[in-house]
Design a protein around this motif. Structure first.
Motif, PDB file in Angstrom:
ATOM      1  N   MET A 176       0.857  -1.192   0.000  1.00  0.00           N
ATOM      2  CA  MET A 176       0.000   0.000   0.000  1.00  0.00           C
ATOM      3  C   MET A 176       0.893   1.243   0.000  1.00  0.00           C
ATOM      4  SD  MET A 176      -3.147  -0.917   2.569  1.00  0.00           S
ATOM      5  CE  MET A 176      -2.098  -1.125   3.988  1.00  0.00           C
TER       6      MET A 176
ATOM      7  N   HIS B  72      -5.445   5.856  -2.044  1.00  0.00           N
ATOM      8  CA  HIS B  72      -6.308   4.978  -2.836  1.00  0.00           C
ATOM      9  C   HIS B  72      -6.105   3.512  -2.451  1.00  0.00           C
ATOM     10  CE1 HIS B  72      -6.750   8.421  -5.824  1.00  0.00           C
ATOM     11  NE2 HIS B  72      -7.939   8.201  -5.327  1.00  0.00           N
ATOM     12  N   CYS B  73      -4.853   3.155  -2.165  1.00  0.00           N
ATOM     13  CA  CYS B  73      -4.584   1.783  -1.705  1.00  0.00           C
ATOM     14  C   CYS B  73      -5.392   1.503  -0.433  1.00  0.00           C
ATOM     15  CB  CYS B  73      -3.106   1.594  -1.414  1.00  0.00           C
ATOM     16  SG  CYS B  73      -2.010   1.785  -2.828  1.00  0.00           S
TER      17      CYS B  73
ATOM     18  N   ASN C 156      -8.146   2.745   0.472  1.00  0.00           N
ATOM     19  CA  ASN C 156      -9.562   2.554   0.143  1.00  0.00           C
ATOM     20  C   ASN C 156      -9.818   1.234  -0.578  1.00  0.00           C
ATOM     21  OD1 ASN C 156     -11.417   4.966   0.842  1.00  0.00           O
ATOM     22  ND2 ASN C 156      -9.490   5.896   0.201  1.00  0.00           N
ATOM     23  N   PHE C 157      -8.869   0.801  -1.418  1.00  0.00           N
ATOM     24  CA  PHE C 157      -9.044  -0.490  -2.102  1.00  0.00           C
ATOM     25  C   PHE C 157      -9.155  -1.622  -1.070  1.00  0.00           C
ATOM     26  CE2 PHE C 157      -6.256   1.125  -5.881  1.00  0.00           C
ATOM     27  CZ  PHE C 157      -7.308   1.910  -6.316  1.00  0.00           C
TER      28      PHE C 157
ATOM     29  N   THR D 161      -9.774  -1.296   2.228  1.00  0.00           N
ATOM     30  CA  THR D 161     -10.920  -1.072   3.121  1.00  0.00           C
ATOM     31  C   THR D 161     -12.210  -1.549   2.473  1.00  0.00           C
ATOM     32  OG1 THR D 161      -9.831   0.844   4.111  1.00  0.00           O
ATOM     33  CG2 THR D 161     -12.222   0.681   4.381  1.00  0.00           C
ATOM     34  N   GLU D 162     -12.379  -1.218   1.204  1.00  0.00           N
ATOM     35  CA  GLU D 162     -13.620  -1.605   0.514  1.00  0.00           C
ATOM     36  C   GLU D 162     -13.788  -3.116   0.494  1.00  0.00           C
ATOM     37  OE1 GLU D 162     -14.058  -1.243  -3.827  1.00  0.00           O
ATOM     38  OE2 GLU D 162     -15.951  -0.221  -3.416  1.00  0.00           O
ATOM     39  N   GLU D 163     -12.688  -3.833   0.243  1.00  0.00           N
ATOM     40  CA  GLU D 163     -12.779  -5.291   0.167  1.00  0.00           C
ATOM     41  C   GLU D 163     -13.104  -5.897   1.528  1.00  0.00           C
ATOM     42  OE1 GLU D 163     -12.399  -6.541  -3.003  1.00  0.00           O
ATOM     43  OE2 GLU D 163     -13.303  -8.310  -2.101  1.00  0.00           O
TER      44      GLU D 163
ATOM     45  N   HIS E 183     -16.663  -5.544   3.135  1.00  0.00           N
ATOM     46  CA  HIS E 183     -17.729  -6.361   2.546  1.00  0.00           C
ATOM     47  C   HIS E 183     -17.744  -7.790   3.097  1.00  0.00           C
ATOM     48  CE1 HIS E 183     -18.304  -3.111  -0.386  1.00  0.00           C
ATOM     49  NE2 HIS E 183     -19.453  -3.678  -0.664  1.00  0.00           N
TER      50      HIS E 183
ATOM     51  N   GLU F 230      -5.972 -10.285  -1.043  1.00  0.00           N
ATOM     52  CA  GLU F 230      -5.478 -10.620  -2.382  1.00  0.00           C
ATOM     53  C   GLU F 230      -6.479 -10.189  -3.461  1.00  0.00           C
ATOM     54  OE1 GLU F 230      -2.667 -14.375  -0.992  1.00  0.00           O
ATOM     55  OE2 GLU F 230      -4.439 -14.755  -2.221  1.00  0.00           O
ATOM     56  N   GLU F 231      -7.752 -10.272  -3.116  1.00  0.00           N
ATOM     57  CA  GLU F 231      -8.780  -9.821  -4.058  1.00  0.00           C
ATOM     58  C   GLU F 231      -8.643  -8.317  -4.318  1.00  0.00           C
ATOM     59  OE1 GLU F 231     -10.690 -11.676  -5.772  1.00  0.00           O
ATOM     60  OE2 GLU F 231     -11.966 -10.154  -6.690  1.00  0.00           O
ATOM     61  N   ALA F 232      -8.204  -7.591  -3.319  1.00  0.00           N
ATOM     62  CA  ALA F 232      -7.989  -6.140  -3.486  1.00  0.00           C
ATOM     63  C   ALA F 232      -6.718  -5.842  -4.269  1.00  0.00           C
ATOM     64  CB  ALA F 232      -7.934  -5.465  -2.113  1.00  0.00           C
ATOM     65  N   GLY F 233      -5.871  -6.871  -4.441  1.00  0.00           N
ATOM     66  CA  GLY F 233      -4.654  -6.686  -5.227  1.00  0.00           C
ATOM     67  C   GLY F 233      -3.390  -6.567  -4.398  1.00  0.00           C
ATOM     68  N   TYR F 234      -3.453  -6.958  -3.134  1.00  0.00           N
ATOM     69  CA  TYR F 234      -2.302  -6.827  -2.234  1.00  0.00           C
ATOM     70  C   TYR F 234      -1.968  -8.176  -1.605  1.00  0.00           C
ATOM     71  CZ  TYR F 234      -3.289  -1.942  -2.957  1.00  0.00           C
ATOM     72  OH  TYR F 234      -3.502  -0.724  -3.557  1.00  0.00           O
ATOM     73  N   ASP F 235      -0.899  -8.183  -0.806  1.00  0.00           N
ATOM     74  CA  ASP F 235      -0.460  -9.417  -0.158  1.00  0.00           C
ATOM     75  C   ASP F 235      -0.337  -9.202   1.337  1.00  0.00           C
ATOM     76  OD1 ASP F 235      -0.055 -11.029  -2.530  1.00  0.00           O
ATOM     77  OD2 ASP F 235       1.634  -9.692  -2.962  1.00  0.00           O
TER      78      ASP F 235
END
Lengths: 140, 68
Positions: free
Chosen positions: B11, B15-16, B18-19, B21-23, B26, B60-65
């Motif tokens: 991150m 924006h990271c 928020n990416f 947090t959003e995942e 939910h 990982e779905e958000a694009g991170y590890d």
């Protein structure tokens, strides 16, 4: 002069974002917009070319639509200062508005060489309209 | 109510935050997500126990590890 700088900022970031989201290889897009030695410091966190490219993977995954609203910009040769807001919609519906205060420097070939920015969340209670952008040619 | 702290790699900006947090928000039972960007520390509070595999999948779905 100021209006030209504002238009430049809007077109630079719009076309960069559009190309990053659609390109087969985002690294190729980064290398057209950013100098090889480019450094970006956002809110004290420094990223180089490789970290910027890595950062684009989640951006490509999560960003659905966006709009750059440039409030003011001044450009003096290779130096640029601007204040703008990024309005974005994410994959699961979250709406964001982020105000950016930017100081930047461009290389003689037109690529971004250094960017220092401070950001703050200005997301309104009532979501803003985020009209999807179209791909534009890269400014030089 | 349970709270779990995670270290997320990669991150670099608001924006990271928020990416991620959003995942996470939910996930079923999630009630709050806070992110400390400089350290990559993510704290998720939920009213049901969220297992590590579920959290890892969301990150990982958000694009991170997740850090090891």
């Amino acid at each position: 002069m100021t209006r030209i700088a504002e238009k430049f900022v809007e077109e630079f970031y719009n076309s960069f974002t559009s190309e990053v989201l659609t390109a087969a290889d985002p690294a190729e897009v980064v290398d057209r917009y950013y100098a090889a030695e480019a450094v970006q410091i956002a809110d004290g966190i420094e990223i180089d070319r490789d970290k910027l490219i890595a950062h684009l993977r989640p951006v490509r995954k999560n960003l659905v639509s966006w709009r750059y609203e440039v409030h003011e910009a001044v450009r003096e040769q290779e130096q640029l200062a601007a204040r703008f807001t990024i309005h974005a919609q994410l994959r699961k519906g979250r709406m964001l508005s982020t105000e950016v205060h930017l100081f930047a420097e461009f290389a003689p070939d037109g690529r971004l060489r250094r960017a220092t920015q401070l950001t703050r969340d200005v997301t309104p209670q009532t979501p803003q309209d985020v009209t999807p952008q179209t791909t534009e040619a890269a400014p030089q | 109510m349970t709270s779990r702290e995670l270290r997320v790699l990669g991150m670099t900006c608001a924006h990271c935050v928020n990416f991620v947090t959003e995942e996470l928000e939910h996930l079923p039972g999630a009630t709050a997500v806070t992110v400390d960007l400089p350290t990559g520390t993510v704290t998720i509070t939920s009213d049901q126990d969220l297992g590590l595999p579920q959290l890892q999948a969301a990150i990982e779905e958000a694009g991170y590890d997740l850090a090891d």
